[in-house]
Design a protein around this motif. Structure first.
Motif, PDB file in Angstrom:
ATOM      1  N   UNK A 173      31.268   7.692 -30.636  1.00  0.00           N
ATOM      2  CA  UNK A 173      30.099   8.277 -31.285  1.00  0.00           C
ATOM      3  C   UNK A 173      30.271   8.259 -32.792  1.00  0.00           C
ATOM      4  N   UNK A 174      31.461   8.599 -33.274  1.00  0.00           N
ATOM      5  CA  UNK A 174      31.712   8.607 -34.706  1.00  0.00           C
ATOM      6  C   UNK A 174      31.544   7.214 -35.297  1.00  0.00           C
ATOM      7  N   UNK A 175      32.041   6.204 -34.611  1.00  0.00           N
ATOM      8  CA  UNK A 175      31.921   4.825 -35.102  1.00  0.00           C
ATOM      9  C   UNK A 175      30.456   4.450 -35.228  1.00  0.00           C
ATOM     10  N   UNK A 176      29.661   4.799 -34.222  1.00  0.00           N
ATOM     11  CA  UNK A 176      28.238   4.445 -34.240  1.00  0.00           C
ATOM     12  C   UNK A 176      27.520   5.190 -35.358  1.00  0.00           C
ATOM     13  N   UNK A 177      27.752   6.493 -35.474  1.00  0.00           N
ATOM     14  CA  UNK A 177      27.085   7.235 -36.540  1.00  0.00           C
ATOM     15  C   UNK A 177      27.584   6.767 -37.898  1.00  0.00           C
ATOM     16  N   UNK A 178      28.826   6.321 -37.968  1.00  0.00           N
ATOM     17  CA  UNK A 178      29.342   5.750 -39.209  1.00  0.00           C
ATOM     18  C   UNK A 178      28.569   4.503 -39.602  1.00  0.00           C
ATOM     19  N   UNK A 179      28.275   3.634 -38.626  1.00  0.00           N
ATOM     20  CA  UNK A 179      27.467   2.446 -38.902  1.00  0.00           C
ATOM     21  C   UNK A 179      26.074   2.856 -39.384  1.00  0.00           C
ATOM     22  N   UNK A 180      25.510   3.857 -38.736  1.00  0.00           N
ATOM     23  CA  UNK A 180      24.170   4.309 -39.115  1.00  0.00           C
ATOM     24  C   UNK A 180      24.177   4.868 -40.540  1.00  0.00           C
ATOM     25  N   UNK A 181      25.138   5.715 -40.838  1.00  0.00           N
ATOM     26  CA  UNK A 181      25.222   6.295 -42.179  1.00  0.00           C
ATOM     27  C   UNK A 181      25.440   5.220 -43.236  1.00  0.00           C
ATOM     28  N   UNK A 182      26.301   4.266 -42.927  1.00  0.00           N
ATOM     29  CA  UNK A 182      26.557   3.180 -43.875  1.00  0.00           C
ATOM     30  C   UNK A 182      25.287   2.353 -44.077  1.00  0.00           C
TER      31      UNK A 182
ATOM     32  N   UNK B 287      25.149  -3.347 -35.429  1.00  0.00           N
ATOM     33  CA  UNK B 287      26.446  -2.961 -34.846  1.00  0.00           C
ATOM     34  C   UNK B 287      26.327  -1.665 -34.056  1.00  0.00           C
ATOM     35  N   UNK B 288      25.606  -0.709 -34.592  1.00  0.00           N
ATOM     36  CA  UNK B 288      25.430   0.565 -33.890  1.00  0.00           C
ATOM     37  C   UNK B 288      24.617   0.370 -32.613  1.00  0.00           C
ATOM     38  N   UNK B 289      23.542  -0.405 -32.690  1.00  0.00           N
ATOM     39  CA  UNK B 289      22.705  -0.666 -31.513  1.00  0.00           C
ATOM     40  C   UNK B 289      23.512  -1.372 -30.429  1.00  0.00           C
ATOM     41  N   UNK B 290      24.307  -2.334 -30.832  1.00  0.00           N
ATOM     42  CA  UNK B 290      25.061  -3.131 -29.860  1.00  0.00           C
ATOM     43  C   UNK B 290      26.156  -2.356 -29.142  1.00  0.00           C
ATOM     44  N   UNK B 291      26.531  -1.199 -29.671  1.00  0.00           N
ATOM     45  CA  UNK B 291      27.547  -0.377 -29.002  1.00  0.00           C
ATOM     46  C   UNK B 291      27.028   0.213 -27.696  1.00  0.00           C
ATOM     47  N   UNK B 292      25.723   0.430 -27.606  1.00  0.00           N
ATOM     48  CA  UNK B 292      25.062   0.948 -26.399  1.00  0.00           C
ATOM     49  C   UNK B 292      25.715   2.216 -25.848  1.00  0.00           C
ATOM     50  N   UNK B 293      26.170   3.077 -26.723  1.00  0.00           N
ATOM     51  CA  UNK B 293      26.862   4.284 -26.267  1.00  0.00           C
ATOM     52  C   UNK B 293      26.075   5.565 -26.554  1.00  0.00           C
TER      53      UNK B 293
END
Length: 115
Positions: A3-12, A33-39
């Motif tokens: 979750x942190x990785x995905x929100x990190x992509x979104x914030x960036x 990248x965040x979309x492709x994580x599908x998490x």
């Protein structure tokens, strides 16, 4: 952690948008990248698609923006920003009936916008 990785992509991605046009492709890459994580839950994915639609609108990629906005709406029919972006993209593509429909549906979700 994921979750942190995905929100990190979104914030960036959001940071890249604020930096201006020269960074828009970087913003799209982060959202991809965040979309492709599908998490994430559908509502969070909806925000990512809506954000990507925003950047595509800024770039003049109206067809892609409309596709992203439509996906955002499918994932979260209460995402008013997605409706707004679908209206903007539809108007830019001269799809006036679609733009009107998105306006009406968006107002159904957020009637206070009429005031």
């Amino acid at each position: 952690m994921k979750f942190y990785v995905i929100t990190g992509f979104q914030e960036k991605g959001n940071e890249y948008v604020k930096k201006g046009k020269k960074c828009y492709s970087d913003a799209i890459d982060c959202y991809n990248r965040a979309i492709n994580q599908k998490a994430l839950a559908d509502a969070e994915h909806s925000i990512l698609y809506s954000n990507r639609a925003h950047v595509n609108l800024l770039l003049g990629n109206y067809r892609r923006a409309l596709q992203d906005a439509e996906e955002a709406i499918k994932l979260s029919p209460t995402n008013v920003k997605a409706f707004y972006r679908a209206v903007k993209a539809s108007m830019s593509l001269n799809l006036l009936a679609e733009a009107k429909s998105y306006c009406e549906k968006g107002l159904e979700q957020s009637p206070e916008m009429m005031n």
